[in-house]
Design an enzyme around this catalytic site. Sequence first.
Site, PDB file in Angstrom:
ATOM      1  N   HIS A 284      -4.325  -0.276  -3.079  1.00  0.00           N
ATOM      2  CA  HIS A 284      -3.938   0.590  -4.289  1.00  0.00           C
ATOM      3  C   HIS A 284      -2.860  -0.285  -4.950  1.00  0.00           C
ATOM      4  O   HIS A 284      -1.739  -0.339  -4.547  1.00  0.00           O
ATOM      5  CB  HIS A 284      -3.418   1.911  -3.979  1.00  0.00           C
ATOM      6  CG  HIS A 284      -4.512   2.891  -3.643  1.00  0.00           C
ATOM      7  ND1 HIS A 284      -5.272   3.458  -4.568  1.00  0.00           N
ATOM      8  CD2 HIS A 284      -5.046   3.064  -2.396  1.00  0.00           C
ATOM      9  CE1 HIS A 284      -6.226   4.271  -4.174  1.00  0.00           C
ATOM     10  NE2 HIS A 284      -6.290   3.987  -2.793  1.00  0.00           N
TER      11      HIS A 284
ATOM     12  N   GLU B 273      -1.317  -0.244  -7.729  1.00  0.00           N
ATOM     13  CA  GLU B 273      -0.566   0.931  -8.325  1.00  0.00           C
ATOM     14  C   GLU B 273       0.374   1.488  -7.536  1.00  0.00           C
ATOM     15  O   GLU B 273       1.476   1.914  -8.079  1.00  0.00           O
ATOM     16  CB  GLU B 273      -1.111   2.062  -9.198  1.00  0.00           C
ATOM     17  CG  GLU B 273      -1.650   3.010  -8.528  1.00  0.00           C
ATOM     18  CD  GLU B 273      -2.969   2.790  -7.674  1.00  0.00           C
ATOM     19  OE1 GLU B 273      -3.733   3.579  -7.072  1.00  0.00           O
ATOM     20  OE2 GLU B 273      -3.239   1.556  -7.797  1.00  0.00           O
TER      21      GLU B 273
ATOM     22  N   CYS C 108      -9.948   0.680  -5.064  1.00  0.00           N
ATOM     23  CA  CYS C 108     -10.436   1.412  -4.024  1.00  0.00           C
ATOM     24  C   CYS C 108     -11.732   1.935  -4.125  1.00  0.00           C
ATOM     25  O   CYS C 108     -12.796   0.913  -3.967  1.00  0.00           O
ATOM     26  CB  CYS C 108      -9.574   2.642  -4.121  1.00  0.00           C
ATOM     27  SG  CYS C 108      -9.628   3.553  -2.204  1.00  0.00           S
TER      28      CYS C 108
END
Length: 198
Positions: free
Chosen positions: A180, A182, A82
């Site tokens: 993102h 994750e 990001c």
Amino acid sequence: MSSPPPNLAILDLGYGNVESIRLGFARLGAEAVLVKDATLVGEVERLVLPGVGAAGYAMGRLEALGLVAALKARTKPLLGICLGMQLMFEESDEADATCLGLVPGRVRAMTAAPGRPVPHMGWTPIEQAHPEIGLENGDHVYFAHSFACDDGPATAARVTYGGPIPAALRQGHLWGAQFHPERSAEPGARYLKAFLSA
């Protein structure tokens, strides 16, 4: 006898999405340690530069911790997530910040339009994914950003949001994810696994 440097580390700037990134790697069986020492930044095998917040503040933290030169000198795999990906570029519209300059180009403020709010938040399908990064065309990944990097030779995947936006980059030892990983379920896990194999 000193212990060997860790295989995987996340740069700890004292803010951001560090714990969720650690958990994303842990789900793959990879333990990430937190580092903020310039020597370890150079020695660790794989390093993640996270980011949530503003470019100017993040660069200020890197400078205050004496990490800018170490990041610029690094030759082992480095993943920016990001804002971390945006910091790899030369400059940002956000506070007119000077960034790390590892990738040519500028990070520009996104423009809202009917049906296309800013920030761009939510799941968006990947296009033109490079085969080495673990993503496939049509994979939906999660975004949360108001600034976008210039499209260029380092772009390894795109999304369409009022035009093409780099979703990922790959240039030498540099990896970047505007999304993102994750928080991007199975496609994000594949992306992180590809980075672990770099």
